[in-house]
Design an enzyme around this catalytic site. Structure first.
Site, PDB file in Angstrom:
ATOM      1  N   GLY A  12     -22.547   2.680  -0.162  1.00 32.76           N
ATOM      2  CA  GLY A  12     -21.658   2.452  -1.310  1.00 32.76           C
ATOM      3  C   GLY A  12     -21.134   1.018  -1.091  1.00 32.76           C
ATOM      4  O   GLY A  12     -20.089   0.551  -1.553  1.00 32.76           O
ATOM      5  N   ALA A  18     -15.514  -0.251  -1.387  1.00 31.92           N
ATOM      6  CA  ALA A  18     -15.709  -1.175  -0.266  1.00 31.92           C
ATOM      7  C   ALA A  18     -14.948  -2.623  -0.854  1.00 31.92           C
ATOM      8  O   ALA A  18     -14.368  -3.078   0.271  1.00 31.92           O
ATOM      9  CB  ALA A  18     -17.004  -1.190  -0.098  1.00 31.92           C
ATOM     10  N   LYS A 149     -13.112  11.674  -0.767  1.00 34.88           N
ATOM     11  CA  LYS A 149     -13.019  12.551  -1.761  1.00 34.88           C
ATOM     12  C   LYS A 149     -13.637  12.411  -3.112  1.00 34.88           C
ATOM     13  O   LYS A 149     -13.842  11.334  -3.487  1.00 34.88           O
ATOM     14  CB  LYS A 149     -11.247  13.043  -2.043  1.00 34.88           C
ATOM     15  CG  LYS A 149     -10.765  11.766  -2.958  1.00 34.88           C
ATOM     16  CD  LYS A 149      -9.477  12.028  -3.622  1.00 34.88           C
ATOM     17  CE  LYS A 149      -9.387  12.449  -4.904  1.00 34.88           C
ATOM     18  NZ  LYS A 149      -9.546  11.707  -6.112  1.00 34.88           N
ATOM     19  N   ASP A 178      -7.700  10.855   2.776  1.00 40.34           N
ATOM     20  CA  ASP A 178      -6.794  11.200   1.611  1.00 40.34           C
ATOM     21  C   ASP A 178      -6.040   9.974   1.809  1.00 40.34           C
ATOM     22  O   ASP A 178      -4.934  10.148   2.525  1.00 40.34           O
ATOM     23  CB  ASP A 178      -6.134  12.652   1.720  1.00 40.34           C
ATOM     24  CG  ASP A 178      -5.212  12.904   0.702  1.00 40.34           C
ATOM     25  OD1 ASP A 178      -4.784  11.987  -0.053  1.00 40.34           O
ATOM     26  OD2 ASP A 178      -5.202  13.833  -0.048  1.00 40.34           O
ATOM     27  N   HIS A 179      -6.114   9.126   0.742  1.00 43.33           N
ATOM     28  CA  HIS A 179      -5.303   7.897   1.005  1.00 43.33           C
ATOM     29  C   HIS A 179      -4.001   7.908   0.872  1.00 43.33           C
ATOM     30  O   HIS A 179      -3.273   7.409   1.425  1.00 43.33           O
ATOM     31  CB  HIS A 179      -5.679   6.789   0.083  1.00 43.33           C
ATOM     32  CG  HIS A 179      -5.321   6.956  -1.345  1.00 43.33           C
ATOM     33  ND1 HIS A 179      -5.946   7.785  -2.369  1.00 43.33           N
ATOM     34  CD2 HIS A 179      -4.465   6.317  -2.186  1.00 43.33           C
ATOM     35  CE1 HIS A 179      -5.354   7.794  -3.384  1.00 43.33           C
ATOM     36  NE2 HIS A 179      -4.540   6.735  -3.330  1.00 43.33           N
ATOM     37  N   HIS A 241      -4.140  15.292  -2.658  1.00 50.89           N
ATOM     38  CA  HIS A 241      -2.984  14.595  -2.515  1.00 50.89           C
ATOM     39  C   HIS A 241      -1.695  15.625  -2.593  1.00 50.89           C
ATOM     40  O   HIS A 241      -0.990  15.675  -1.798  1.00 50.89           O
ATOM     41  CB  HIS A 241      -2.914  13.462  -3.619  1.00 50.89           C
ATOM     42  CG  HIS A 241      -4.016  12.662  -3.662  1.00 50.89           C
ATOM     43  ND1 HIS A 241      -4.718  12.125  -2.767  1.00 50.89           N
ATOM     44  CD2 HIS A 241      -4.577  12.060  -4.896  1.00 50.89           C
ATOM     45  CE1 HIS A 241      -5.649  11.318  -3.030  1.00 50.89           C
ATOM     46  NE2 HIS A 241      -5.707  11.450  -4.355  1.00 50.89           N
TER      47      HIS A 241
HETATM   48  C1  BG6 Z   1      -7.117   9.067  -6.731  1.00 51.29           C
HETATM   49  C2  BG6 Z   1      -7.499   9.645  -8.238  1.00 51.29           C
HETATM   50  O1  BG6 Z   1      -7.220   9.819  -5.697  1.00 51.29           O
HETATM   51  O2  BG6 Z   1      -5.799   8.919  -6.881  1.00 51.29           O
HETATM   52  C3  BG6 Z   1      -7.176   8.923  -9.338  1.00 51.29           C
HETATM   53  O3  BG6 Z   1      -8.986   9.895  -7.955  1.00 51.29           O
HETATM   54  C4  BG6 Z   1      -5.732   8.445  -9.323  1.00 51.29           C
HETATM   55  O4  BG6 Z   1      -7.500   9.515 -10.546  1.00 51.29           O
HETATM   56  C5  BG6 Z   1      -5.222   7.820  -7.889  1.00 51.29           C
HETATM   57  O5  BG6 Z   1      -5.223   7.442 -10.261  1.00 51.29           O
HETATM   58  C6  BG6 Z   1      -3.807   7.677  -7.562  1.00 51.29           C
HETATM   59  O6  BG6 Z   1      -3.725   7.063  -6.384  1.00 51.29           O
HETATM   60  P1  BG6 Z   1      -2.288   6.050  -6.344  1.00 51.29           P
HETATM   61  O7  BG6 Z   1      -2.110   5.645  -4.922  1.00 51.29           O
HETATM   62  O8  BG6 Z   1      -2.317   4.964  -7.312  1.00 51.29           O
HETATM   63  O9  BG6 Z   1      -1.040   6.933  -6.657  1.00 51.29           O
END
Ligand code: BG6
Length: 483
Positions: A12, A18, A149, A178-179, A241
């Protein structure tokens, strides 16, 4: 920082993730010396790009995310990038990739270390994993894989994918990213809970009335209608999340800060998670879809969304655990698109106690995650001119300068992958429990859909989601703290 030799392969490499996240994060790690001379990155995707074109893209990605950079550094960094046009289903392409990886390993003395990054559409993850195994793409040093994810669409598909990945990688080498776990305020939950007697001692079922997690978004599904319509808020935000946040809030204190102790504490908690019955799903969960406005589409009219869609853009629900410091305390959550504002926050609502004043405001702990980062405790005091009770906040916050130094979640998490720290990644045993919960809710909704009259609240955009979300509380004295 120690220079870590590695050949990294990004599946990707021409994609949005990326460009926006990985290349800038890698550059920052390069600038700090974590990856320096002995690394190469192979970007793969179907497009027929050249090495040179990828390097231009990498350089653009850095300029777009940094105000000031040393052009020589950018050039040197980009020179470590190679492009390989790649069809993920083509066996020969994996052979070519393998050869290139080996060549670069020799050229950069990468010591046989390989890092694979799945940054493309999730439907290809299993195929890629299978080919990594069948065409033996792994190296003779460490072999790690980062998986974006969603990890599966339900428990069965997640199990299948896990099987495909574990054919080549040990659980310890699989980094399910998981960011949210890379966010500053999420990383503040443990120190806040476990270093303050004031907080630790009240974090119990006796004192906490309920916990509320809100992840509200201002935006709609934008260009992602096709993906989103097969996912919905429950899978897109709760399965990962929200559950990770809840786990950090409800888990027992880990023995120490090692990754294995933290995962053990999470697993102990999750084993005691109560999976709702279909009747409880009906009572304790609300799903919704946003309507349109003068200049925005209703969800069902968004491009690539089924006009008859039953996919939820909002969900509110409840979870409880049988064990842990807040056993049996209701943990409410909600998340949705097209709210009045972007707001990620957690409210720990404490029980009222009898007091001689006969009145008091609720004494809550709030953690604001985004867009501002702070923790505050609402506290009661005396009004200046009467004996009445006034409410103020005690706030823990960061200065602008401090905030400017907070690394992006991806930079933090990539750093963790390089140094082999899986604390802030999802362990398989956690993911499995999350899917068990999600599948139960999805099944109940599916049955409701099949009966032909699903309850999906339509809500006005840019407000607070459907009003039915206030019906899930266990007692009439509970309400959403953030309104
Ligand atoms: C992602 C989702 O994991 O998290 C998105 O796929 C969402 O739909 C996003 O908008 C939200 O992340 P953050 O960091 O902007 O709150």
């Amino acid at each position: 920082m120690k220079n870590i030799p590695v050949v990294m392969i990004i599946f990707g490499g021409s994609g949005d993730l990326a460009h926006r996240k990985l290349y800038p994060a890698l550059f920052n790690l390069y600038e700090q010396g974590l990856i320096h001379d002995n690394f190469a990155v192979i970007g793969t995707a179907r497009r027929p790009w050249s090495h040179e074109y990828l390097r231009e893209q990498v350089s653009d990605a850095i300029h777009e995310t940094h105000d000031q950079v040393d052009e020589n550094d950018v050039k040197r960094f980009a020179s470590h990038f190679y492009y390989q046009s790649h069809d993920v289903t083509n066996v020969e392409h994996y052979e070519t990739l393998k050869k290139l990886a080996q060549e670069l390993d020799d050229r950069y003395s990468a010591q046989g270390n390989r890092l694979f990054y799945m940054a493309m559409a999730p439907r290809f993850f299993g195929t890629i994993a299978t080919h990594i195994n069948d065409q033996s793409l792994t190296g003779s040093g460490f072999n790690r894989i980062v998986v974006e994810k969603p990890f599966g669409h339900d428990l069965a598909s997640a199990e299948e994918l896990n099987k495909e990945i574990t054919a080549s990688f040990n659980e310890d080498d699989i980094f399910r990213i998981d960011h949210y776990l890379g966010k500053e305020m999420i990383q503040n939950i443990m120190p806040m809970r476990f270093t303050n007697p004031l907080i630790k001692d009240i974090w119990t079922s006796e004192n906490v009335k309920n916990i509320q997690v809100t992840l509200a978004e201002r935006l709609g599904v934008e260009a992602r209608g096709g993906y989103y319509d097969t996912s919905g808020a429950l899978r897109d935000m709760v399965q990962n999340h929200i559950f990770q946040i809840i786990t950090l809030l409800a888990m027992p204190e880990p023995k120490d800060l090692s990754s294995s102790s933290i995962h053990k504490a999470k697993q102990d908690l999750l084993e005691s998670m109560i999976i709702p019955t279909p009747e409880e799903v009906e009572k304790d969960f609300v799903r919704g879809q946003y309507l349109g406005s003068d200049n925005t589409f209703a969800y069902k009219k968004e491009p690539n969304v089924d006009p008859e869609s039953t996919t939820e853009t909002f969900v509110a629900g409840k979870v409880k655990f049988k064990k842990g410091p807040v056993a049996d305390v209701p943990i409410y959550f909600r998340t949705g698109k097209e709210f009045k504002e972007k707001k990620n926050r957690i409210d720990i609502v404490l029980k009222h106690m009898n007091n001689p004043y006969g009145q008091a405001h609720s004494n809550n702990i709030t953690i604001e995650i985004d867009p501002v980062s702070k923790i505050y405790i609402t506290i009661n005091g005396k009004k200046i001119d009467t004996s009445g009770i006034r409410r103020e906040n005690l706030t823990y916050e960061f200065s602008k300068e401090e905030m400017a130094k907070v690394p992006d979640g991806y930079e933090r998490l990539l750093h963790d992958v390089f140094v082999d720290d899986s604390t802030n990644f999802t362990h398989w045993s956690e993911l499995k429990r999350y899917w068990e919960f999600i599948d139960t809710v999805e099944d109940a909704w599916q049955k409701e859909n099949e009966k032909g009259n699903p309850k999906i609240s339509q809500y006005l955009p840019y407000r607070m989601g459907p009003k039915e979300a206030s019906d899930i509380f266990e007692s009439p004295t509970e309400h959403w703290i953030y309104e």
